[in-house]
Design an enzyme around this catalytic site. Structure first.
Site, PDB file in Angstrom:
ATOM      1  N   SER A  85     -17.940  -2.762   1.871  1.00 43.30           N
ATOM      2  CA  SER A  85     -16.527  -2.772   1.521  1.00 43.30           C
ATOM      3  C   SER A  85     -16.201  -3.890   0.525  1.00 43.30           C
ATOM      4  O   SER A  85     -16.653  -3.861  -0.609  1.00 43.30           O
ATOM      5  CB  SER A  85     -15.685  -2.870   2.798  1.00 43.30           C
ATOM      6  N   LYS A 137      11.783  -3.167   7.483  1.00 44.42           N
ATOM      7  CA  LYS A 137      11.453  -4.600   7.509  1.00 44.42           C
ATOM      8  C   LYS A 137      10.491  -4.939   8.646  1.00 44.42           C
ATOM      9  O   LYS A 137       9.704  -5.886   8.545  1.00 44.42           O
ATOM     10  CB  LYS A 137      12.737  -5.427   7.626  1.00 44.42           C
TER      11      LYS A 137
END
Length: 273
Positions: A85, A137
């Site tokens: 990765s 949020k």
């Protein structure tokens, strides 16, 4: 008058080893080391990678610094036990890559995880009151399920990060985007398979990588030595570092726990077995 002798750094191989999960601390010391490599005018850099990957932004900054350094220094990346990765991503900043036949690599993709403790909190009678400026949020809040619009937002974020990864690999290894996507589905593969896919150039050990680096720099492979850049560990890790396996395992566990806590809710270029 031209000085007839090369400075000592011009006769050495710079050696940087990236181990463990890539995050802010790794980025900071690697960038400092790369700056020194450039300032001391080392002719070649051997970048040893033994990492499952890490955070997206930190991996990108290391890669970008390596790409800039390519203009002045030859770079050979050597894959150790694992280079997956984000470990693959930073290696794309090297002109040449070598891996052990059994190296675990690949895992090209993005992962983001959150924890949903809603049912546990209900059992113990704990709830949270949230006041927020907008509906998203508190996205990935641990006390409730994701909503469908939130899943769509996060999926788009992941898809964009994934596309950046694929594009970088394609450009660095001179492959088409479609070719990279054919194996960039999160799967892992060996160094031998990586050679067949075009991710690495050669199979070999770190010693093979050192000799290759020396040849690229016009140095004698039998005589060229490495100048090792050491990562300065946190105080607690240094106190725990000893010869015993217990100390080593405890230190590694603390490092991993710290990484998990600091990256909760972040997109990661990280192999998670």
């Amino acid at each position: 008058m031209i000085w007839p002798f090369k400075p000592k750094f011009r006769k050495q191989i710079a050696h940087i080893e990236v181990t463990g999960a890539i995050a802010g601390a790794t980025r900071k010391w690697v960038l400092e080391a790369l700056k020194t490599v450039e300032e001391k005018r080392f002719p070649v850099l051997l970048l040893r990678i033994d990492s499952p990957g890490g955070t997206v932004g930190d991996s990108q900054e290391i890669y970008s610094a390596l790409k800039r350094l390519q203009e002045k220094v030859k770079i050979v990346a050597s894959f150790g036990n694992i280079s997956a990765s984000g470990g693959v991503y930073i290696a794309m900043g090297a002109q040449h890559i070598i891996a052990n036949p059994g190296t675990i690599t690949g895992s090209i993709g993005v992962i983001l995880r959150g924890n949903n403790l809603e049912r546990l909190l209900d059992k113990v009678g704990v709830s949270f009151k949230t006041i927020k400026s907008g509906p998203y949020k508190d996205i990935l809040a641990f006390d409730r399920e994701l909503t469908e619009p939130e899943e769509n937002i996060l999926q788009e974020l992941i898809d964009i990060s994934y596309q950046q990864f694929v594009q970088t690999v394609a450009e660095a290894r001179n492959l088409t985007v479609e070719t990279v996507k054919s194996f960039a589905d999160g799967r892992i593969f060996t160094g031998e398979q990586a050679l067949q896919l075009g991710i690495v150039d050669r199979l070999g050990t770190e010693e093979d990588a050192r000799r290759w680096a020396a040849e690229l720099a016009g140095l004698d492979p039998d005589k060229a030595r490495c100048y090792n850049f050491e990562e300065r560990k946190p105080v607690l890790s240094r106190l725990l570092s000893g010869n015993s396996k217990m100390s080593s395992g405890l230190s590694s566990g603390i490092d991993w726990l710290e990484f998990e806590l600091s990256t909760s809710g972040l997109p990661l270029w990280l192999y998670r077995p």
